[in-house]
Scaffold this motif. Structure first.
Motif, PDB file in Angstrom:
ATOM      1  N   SER A 299     -99.098  75.221-102.333  1.00 25.14           N
ATOM      2  CA  SER A 299     -97.644  75.101-102.250  1.00 25.14           C
ATOM      3  C   SER A 299     -97.081  76.340-101.588  1.00 25.14           C
ATOM      4  O   SER A 299     -97.780  77.350-101.420  1.00 25.14           O
ATOM      5  CB  SER A 299     -97.029  74.901-103.655  1.00 25.14           C
ATOM      6  OG  SER A 299     -97.345  75.999-104.500  1.00 25.14           O
ATOM      7  N   ASN A 300     -95.823  76.252-101.199  1.00 22.02           N
ATOM      8  CA  ASN A 300     -95.106  77.378-100.583  1.00 22.02           C
ATOM      9  C   ASN A 300     -95.734  77.845 -99.273  1.00 22.02           C
ATOM     10  O   ASN A 300     -95.750  79.038 -98.976  1.00 22.02           O
ATOM     11  CB  ASN A 300     -95.016  78.564-101.551  1.00 22.02           C
ATOM     12  CG  ASN A 300     -94.244  78.236-102.816  1.00 22.02           C
ATOM     13  OD1 ASN A 300     -93.389  77.351-102.819  1.00 22.02           O
ATOM     14  ND2 ASN A 300     -94.556  78.920-103.894  1.00 22.02           N
ATOM     15  N   PHE A 301     -96.250  76.896 -98.490  1.00 20.87           N
ATOM     16  CA  PHE A 301     -96.741  77.235 -97.160  1.00 20.87           C
ATOM     17  C   PHE A 301     -95.631  76.939 -96.147  1.00 20.87           C
ATOM     18  O   PHE A 301     -95.244  75.782 -95.963  1.00 20.87           O
ATOM     19  CB  PHE A 301     -97.996  76.426 -96.815  1.00 20.87           C
ATOM     20  CG  PHE A 301     -99.259  77.062 -97.303  1.00 20.87           C
ATOM     21  CD1 PHE A 301    -100.104  77.719 -96.429  1.00 20.87           C
ATOM     22  CD2 PHE A 301     -99.597  77.025 -98.656  1.00 20.87           C
ATOM     23  CE1 PHE A 301    -101.277  78.316 -96.866  1.00 20.87           C
ATOM     24  CE2 PHE A 301    -100.761  77.616 -99.115  1.00 20.87           C
ATOM     25  CZ  PHE A 301    -101.607  78.270 -98.215  1.00 20.87           C
ATOM     26  N   ASP A 302     -95.100  77.992 -95.531  1.00 19.46           N
ATOM     27  CA  ASP A 302     -94.011  77.839 -94.571  1.00 19.46           C
ATOM     28  C   ASP A 302     -94.423  76.864 -93.466  1.00 19.46           C
ATOM     29  O   ASP A 302     -95.443  77.064 -92.795  1.00 19.46           O
ATOM     30  CB  ASP A 302     -93.654  79.198 -93.966  1.00 19.46           C
ATOM     31  CG  ASP A 302     -92.490  79.123 -93.004  1.00 19.46           C
ATOM     32  OD1 ASP A 302     -92.739  78.872 -91.807  1.00 19.46           O
ATOM     33  OD2 ASP A 302     -91.342  79.297 -93.446  1.00 19.46           O
ATOM     34  N   VAL A 303     -93.629  75.800 -93.280  1.00 20.24           N
ATOM     35  CA  VAL A 303     -93.998  74.732 -92.355  1.00 20.24           C
ATOM     36  C   VAL A 303     -94.129  75.244 -90.930  1.00 20.24           C
ATOM     37  O   VAL A 303     -95.132  74.997 -90.247  1.00 20.24           O
ATOM     38  CB  VAL A 303     -92.965  73.582 -92.430  1.00 20.24           C
ATOM     39  CG1 VAL A 303     -93.153  72.621 -91.260  1.00 20.24           C
ATOM     40  CG2 VAL A 303     -93.098  72.831 -93.739  1.00 20.24           C
TER      41      VAL A 303
END
Length: 495
Positions: A299-303
């Motif tokens: 989670s929280n992987f910058d697109v």
């Protein structure tokens, strides 16, 4: 002719005229629609295979257009550098009998009355590259299918792979066939795939021993909407009742009730995903070992940063890796100063979102016990890149939390299995050896201070946060922890 009959006849004439006019209009648009669809498909395949040694291109060879139907011929050219020995690419030919809309006759027969642009009915034709396929399918077209194309260019259809069989001196291959249902919106922004296969079996005899691979009752269900990241967001499920694998000279491994589930989402400009793999039972050489569970999540992987780094990998890193492998030399990444600076900026952007990576559960459950482990990692922006590498590594970890639980009953079960596989037959002796093995593992862990014994479990935990390590309740600096680990390694080697 009475009034009712006259009205009915009038309706039939009007419908027939509209259908003829619609079919003629569809015929005039069809070639452009096909060429646009093929161009888009080629672009998608080129993007997905970018940086690899393989490529696939679809060509529209010809189209014979009539009022109510058309016949199109396609060529699919597949290039694989690793498998092309004679310099020739594989070419497969397809014929497509297309019924023009709005009311294709085959749909009317199936009581599908919604208007569509066209109904496609395609099949692979014989060619040099397809000779072996046709031989294994006993002359039947190995690949067939049908699809309806809406006026909004949405597609729905079914792809069928025919049953295959091959027998020769080296072994036997059987395949029951595969059926895949596909639904896709225009430009494939939304996609849904479902499919099923009854069985696949490969048995080969070699001087080193038998080789066997097989699967029974496979099914899958996947669907999603393409997100800003370029990945499809949504779910996918895969189930297989029975999987067999046997390497030459080794005992067979059988997996039953294999289930894989995936879920991908985008939340607030960040990418998140969950993946699980579960096996109902692992059987080795005819004896049950246990059930396996595994679950991962991110989670929280910058697109934007994730997509940029993925493109960098495809365009700059992967080609260098492949070149190093081909030349049989060590891979050393070479980037220009501009590329290096750009990569550092994208990595910093990705780390600023504090990406979370977690092995939620990895567990093995035997008849009498279950062992499991969990590892969670939060990454962080380490700051300036001119720091010492050790400082960058330390600051890049926002949180590390890990726990391992070994079950003594599970260790006894595995020790019993090993004894049985080794040919031992005395139940009392096997039980005594299994108990001794589980107690020895616990005693060694306590002696080396790498774990604690809590009832029937051997437990070890590690947490790193705010520059401090907590190892089984002992708080220390990272340097002290590394020194402790090295001392344990030396002690284990001496033991």
């Amino acid at each position: 002719m009475n009034k009712s009959a006259g009205i009915a006849a009038g309706v039939i004439i009007v419908v027939g005229a509209l259908a003829t006019g619609g079919a003629w209009y569809t015929g005039t648009r069809l070639e452009d629609v096909l060429r646009d669809s093929i161009q888009q498909a080629n672009q998608e395949m080129a993007a997905s295979l970018k940086g690899s040694e393989s490529s696939m291109v679809i060509d529209l060879v010809s189209i014979d257009r009539r009022v109510f139907s058309s016949t199109a011929h396609y060529r699919v050219v597949i290039h694989d550098e690793s498998k092309t020995s004679d310099g020739k690419d594989a070419e497969f030919l397809f014929v497509d009998n297309i019924e023009h809309g709005p009311l294709p006759f085959s749909r009317l027969k199936s009581f599908k009355l919604l208007p569509v642009m066209a109904q496609s009915n395609f099949a692979m034709e014989k060619s040099t590259s397809a000779e072996k396929w046709f031989a294994m399918s006993k002359g039947v077209s190995p690949v067939t299918g049908h699809a309806s194309i809406g006026y909004d260019r949405a597609t729905a259809g079914t792809l069928l792979l025919a049953p295959l069989e091959m027998n020769d001196a080296d072994g036997k291959f059987t395949f029951s066939g595969l059926e895949v249902d596909v639904e896709a919106s225009a430009d494939a922004e939304k996609l849904k795939l479902t499919g099923k296969m009854d069985n696949l079996q490969l048995n080969v005899t070699s001087p080193e021993g038998d080789v066997a691979v097989g699967a029974k009752n496979l099914s899958f269900d996947s669907g999603g909407t393409k997100g800003k990241s370029g990945f499809y967001l949504g779910h996918s499920n895969l189930k297989v009742d029975h999987v067999l694998a046997q390497v030459a000279g080794q005992a067979p491994i059988v997996l039953t009730d294999v289930v894989n589930t995936n879920l991908a989402q985008e939340e607030g400009g960040n990418l998140a995903a969950q993946v699980s793999y579960n096996v109902g039972m692992i059987n080795f050489n005819g004896k049950d070992v246990g059930a396996l569970q595994s679950a991962f999540k991110i989670s929280n992987f910058d697109v934007a940063a994730t997509q940029a780094l993925y493109q960098l990998y495809q365009t700059k890193i992967l080609p260098q890796q492949q070149a190093a492998i081909a030349a049989d030399r060590k891979f050393e990444l070479q980037l220009s100063p501009a590329d290096q600076e750009w990569m550092n900026a994208e990595v910093a952007k990705m780390l600023a979102a504090r990406p979370h990576i977690e092995l939620e559960k990895l567990a093995l459950k035997t008849a009498n016990g279950e062992s499991h482990m969990r590892i969670a990692l939060d990454l962080a922006n380490p700051g300036p890149t001119d720091q010492p590498s050790a400082e960058i590594a330390k600051n890049a970890i926002g949180l590390l939390d890990a726990k391992v639980v070994l079950s003594k009953p599970m260790i006894r079960d595995l020790a019993t299995l090993q004894a049985n596989l080794g040919g031992q037959t005395d139940p009392a002796a096997i039980a005594e050896q299994a108990k001794a093995a589980s107690e020895m593992v616990g005693a060694m862990a306590v002696m080396l201070q790498v774990a604690k014994v809590e009832g029937d479990n051997i437990v070890s935990s590690l947490t790193y946060a705010n520059g401090m390590v907590d190892f089984n309740g002992q708080k220390m600096t990272p340097e002290e922890f590394l020194s402790l680990v090295m001392s344990k390694v030396i002690a284990m080697r001496m033991q």
